[in-house]
Design a protein around this motif. Structure first.
Motif, mmCIF file in Angstrom:
data_model
loop_
_atom_site.group_PDB
_atom_site.id
_atom_site.type_symbol
_atom_site.label_atom_id
_atom_site.label_comp_id
_atom_site.label_asym_id
_atom_site.label_seq_id
_atom_site.Cartn_x
_atom_site.Cartn_y
_atom_site.Cartn_z
ATOM 1 N N HIS A 136 0.841 -1.184 0.000
ATOM 2 C CA HIS A 136 0.000 0.000 0.000
ATOM 3 C C HIS A 136 0.888 1.251 0.000
ATOM 4 C CE1 HIS A 136 -3.467 -2.442 2.025
ATOM 5 N NE2 HIS A 136 -3.379 -2.660 0.728
ATOM 6 N N THR A 137 1.156 1.768 -1.166
ATOM 7 C CA THR A 137 1.934 2.992 -1.277
ATOM 8 C C THR A 137 1.663 3.641 -2.625
ATOM 9 O OG1 THR A 137 4.168 3.947 -1.257
ATOM 10 C CG2 THR A 137 3.952 1.753 -2.192
ATOM 11 N N ALA A 165 0.006 -4.265 3.128
ATOM 12 C CA ALA A 165 -0.052 -4.777 1.762
ATOM 13 C C ALA A 165 -1.357 -5.539 1.559
ATOM 14 C CB ALA A 165 1.140 -5.686 1.480
ATOM 15 N N PHE A 166 -1.639 -5.811 0.292
ATOM 16 C CA PHE A 166 -2.817 -6.572 -0.105
ATOM 17 C C PHE A 166 -2.321 -7.811 -0.839
ATOM 18 C CE2 PHE A 166 -6.759 -7.099 -2.756
ATOM 19 C CZ PHE A 166 -7.677 -7.120 -1.718
ATOM 20 N N VAL A 167 -2.709 -9.001 -0.344
ATOM 21 C CA VAL A 167 -2.280 -10.251 -0.968
ATOM 22 C C VAL A 167 -3.475 -11.185 -1.089
ATOM 23 C CG1 VAL A 167 -0.625 -12.151 -0.950
ATOM 24 C CG2 VAL A 167 -0.034 -9.988 0.179
ATOM 25 N N ASN A 168 -3.830 -11.532 -2.305
ATOM 26 C CA ASN A 168 -4.900 -12.486 -2.570
ATOM 27 C C ASN A 168 -6.207 -12.124 -1.863
ATOM 28 O OD1 ASN A 168 -5.690 -14.855 -3.959
ATOM 29 N ND2 ASN A 168 -5.608 -16.025 -2.053
ATOM 30 N N GLY A 169 -6.530 -10.841 -1.856
ATOM 31 C CA GLY A 169 -7.789 -10.404 -1.274
ATOM 32 C C GLY A 169 -7.755 -10.173 0.213
ATOM 33 N N GLY A 220 -0.684 1.376 -5.423
ATOM 34 C CA GLY A 220 -1.165 2.703 -5.807
ATOM 35 C C GLY A 220 -2.626 2.905 -5.475
ATOM 36 N N ARG A 221 -3.337 3.571 -6.401
ATOM 37 C CA ARG A 221 -4.748 3.880 -6.204
ATOM 38 C C ARG A 221 -5.513 3.584 -7.486
ATOM 39 N NH1 ARG A 221 -5.618 7.269 -1.693
ATOM 40 N NH2 ARG A 221 -3.657 7.832 -0.676
ATOM 41 N N PRO A 222 -6.817 3.366 -7.376
ATOM 42 C CA PRO A 222 -7.606 3.118 -8.592
ATOM 43 C C PRO A 222 -7.697 4.371 -9.454
ATOM 44 C CG PRO A 222 -9.043 3.364 -6.684
ATOM 45 C CD PRO A 222 -7.640 3.307 -6.150
ATOM 46 N N ILE A 223 -8.079 4.191 -10.704
ATOM 47 C CA ILE A 223 -8.256 5.311 -11.626
ATOM 48 C C ILE A 223 -9.367 6.221 -11.114
ATOM 49 C CG2 ILE A 223 -8.939 5.945 -13.972
ATOM 50 C CD1 ILE A 223 -7.665 3.339 -14.908
ATOM 51 N N ALA A 260 -13.383 20.667 -11.156
ATOM 52 C CA ALA A 260 -13.549 20.074 -9.824
ATOM 53 C C ALA A 260 -12.538 18.963 -9.606
ATOM 54 C CB ALA A 260 -14.970 19.541 -9.663
ATOM 55 N N ARG A 261 -11.274 19.262 -9.891
ATOM 56 C CA ARG A 261 -10.241 18.244 -9.748
ATOM 57 C C ARG A 261 -9.908 17.967 -8.286
ATOM 58 N NH1 ARG A 261 -5.763 19.747 -14.363
ATOM 59 N NH2 ARG A 261 -6.952 18.951 -16.147
ATOM 60 N N ARG A 262 -9.709 16.695 -7.971
ATOM 61 C CA ARG A 262 -9.234 16.309 -6.642
ATOM 62 C C ARG A 262 -7.730 16.577 -6.557
ATOM 63 N NH1 ARG A 262 -11.292 10.750 -6.481
ATOM 64 N NH2 ARG A 262 -12.644 11.515 -8.129
ATOM 65 N N PRO A 263 -7.167 16.559 -5.343
ATOM 66 C CA PRO A 263 -5.722 16.766 -5.224
ATOM 67 C C PRO A 263 -4.947 15.693 -5.984
ATOM 68 C CG PRO A 263 -6.797 16.979 -3.089
ATOM 69 C CD PRO A 263 -7.834 16.450 -4.029
ATOM 70 N N SER A 264 -3.806 16.069 -6.529
ATOM 71 C CA SER A 264 -2.970 15.124 -7.259
ATOM 72 C C SER A 264 -2.395 14.076 -6.312
ATOM 73 C CB SER A 264 -1.826 15.876 -7.947
ATOM 74 O OG SER A 264 -0.894 14.991 -8.503
ATOM 75 N N ARG A 265 -2.475 12.808 -6.746
ATOM 76 C CA ARG A 265 -1.875 11.699 -6.006
ATOM 77 C C ARG A 265 -0.798 11.084 -6.879
ATOM 78 N NH1 ARG A 265 -3.259 11.472 -0.555
ATOM 79 N NH2 ARG A 265 -5.504 11.749 -0.282
ATOM 80 N N ARG A 266 0.374 10.885 -6.312
ATOM 81 C CA ARG A 266 1.480 10.353 -7.095
ATOM 82 C C ARG A 266 1.130 8.970 -7.648
ATOM 83 N NH1 ARG A 266 6.642 11.731 -7.913
ATOM 84 N NH2 ARG A 266 8.129 10.101 -8.447
ATOM 85 N N GLY A 267 1.322 8.808 -8.952
ATOM 86 C CA GLY A 267 1.102 7.516 -9.585
ATOM 87 C C GLY A 267 -0.332 7.217 -9.948
ATOM 88 N N GLN A 268 -1.274 8.096 -9.596
ATOM 89 C CA GLN A 268 -2.683 7.842 -9.901
ATOM 90 C C GLN A 268 -3.045 8.412 -11.266
ATOM 91 O OE1 GLN A 268 -5.660 9.665 -7.292
ATOM 92 N NE2 GLN A 268 -6.983 7.892 -7.586
#
Length: 341
Positions: free
Chosen positions: A32-33, A58-62, A152-155, A162-170
């Motif tokens: 999770h980063t 972290a996320f592993v296999n759900g 990262g984060r979902p699309i 009305a843009r949200r704050p920028s997230r690195r890698g999103q």
């Protein structure tokens, strides 16, 4: 063979396997980063017989793994080895033990592979590759290679106002435009869909005065937009002879141009009325207008250079009647690529 579906009132989700098969598709396996320059679950070594895993999740296999403090993991000795050994530090999801745990996996001249049993048994994701020298039982501080996967984060979807704050890698999608966040701003990446040609009707003016080129004139505007650039071709074949104006000839663009830099286009003029032909340059003047080509200029000879028989080459603005009298069946073509606003 049986067909099963869940969760429903009559067939709820009740087993760990069912949950893993379902939740493992909710998100990507990984740490999770937003940025792998972070220390989340990063593995480090200091020349001892253990490596350290930093705090993180972290996320592993759900399923979710959390580590709230530095965690020490023992290194398997290579004391009897005749060559350096490459090992892996992994997070292992194990359905039989109901856990996700850090594991040190030994390899050989290359790192061991990852186990992935399709969501129902053992699933591993890498954190680091460690090299243990021949005859050693420690990992040197410089012998750890980061192998973390970042989730990262979902699309995200939004609108320019009305843009949200920028997230690195999103990734951010606005209409068909795609942007990548760097944590400070959203950087334009491209526009979805293959660029296609479109048409528009060019509007010609002398200053602010519209020009009538005569009934039946060919006045074609074609463009191909690709993200923040646009290729445009304009062709004019008059069927009349408009009045002479003192202001430069101008023509509008299909989309507004960049508001800080000039844009250049190639120009070709061919007279069907015994005035020859010429090549020139068209230019946008953003300080004057971002919606049109503001000047069309052709080279001309003017004055003396100080050398007998030689002349200085200059350029002049194209008007309706200068340096050519633009009239019936003459051909004026403008073509080029420009940057959009």
């Amino acid at each position: 063979m049986a067909i099963t579906s869940y969760p429903f009132s009559s067939s709820p989700l009740v087993t760990e396997v069912q949950y893993a098969l379902t939740a493992s598709r909710w998100g990507k396996d990984g740490v999770h980063t937003d940025d792998l320059s972070s220390t989340a679950l990063k593995v480090t070594a200091n020349g001892t017989s253990s490596v350290s895993i930093a705090a993180g999740s972290a996320f592993v296999n759900g399923a979710t793994f959390e580590n709230d403090a530095a965690y020490s993991l023992s290194v398997t000795s290579n004391s009897g080895g005749s060559s350096a050994r490459k090992d892996l530090v992994v997070l292992r999801y194990d359905a039989s033990s109901d856990s996700i745990a850090p594991v040190y996996k030994t390899g050989g001249t290359s790192a061991p592979g990852l186990t992935n049993s399709s969501g129902t048994g053992v699933v591993e994701i890498p954190l680091a590759e460690c090299t243990v020298a021949a005859g050693a039982s420690v990992v040197a501080s410089g012998a750890v290679a980061d192998r973390r996967w970042g989730v990262g984060r979902p699309i995200a979807y939004g609108t320019p106002g009305a843009r949200r704050p920028s997230r690195r890698g999103q990734l951010l999608v606005e209409g068909n435009d795609i942007y990548l966040g760097d944590g400070a701003v959203w950087n334009y990446v491209g526009t979805a869909g293959s660029p296609t040609w479109g048409t528009y009707t060019p509007v010609w003016t002398a200053g602010s005065t519209p020009i009538n080129w005569g009934s039946g004139s060919q006045n074609i505007g074609r463009y191909k937009r690709d993200g923040k650039t646009c290729h445009v071709t304009i062709q004019l074949i008059p069927k009349g002879n408009p009045a002479g104006y003192d202001d430069p000839l101008q023509v509008n663009l299909p989309f507004a141009c960049h508001n800080t830099v000039r844009q250049l286009f190639a120009v070709a003029f061919t007279s069907s009325n015994s005035e020859g032909s010429a090549l020139g340059t068209a230019t946008t003047y953003p300080t004057e207008s971002t919606t049109k080509i503001a000047r069309i200029r052709f080279p001309v000879s003017s004055g003396s250079s100080g050398v007998p028989g030689a002349e200085v080459v200059n350029t002049v603005n194209m008007l309706t009647n200068e340096p050519f009298n633009v009239r019936t069946d003459d051909v004026l073509t403008i073509s080029g690529t420009y940057e959009l606003a």
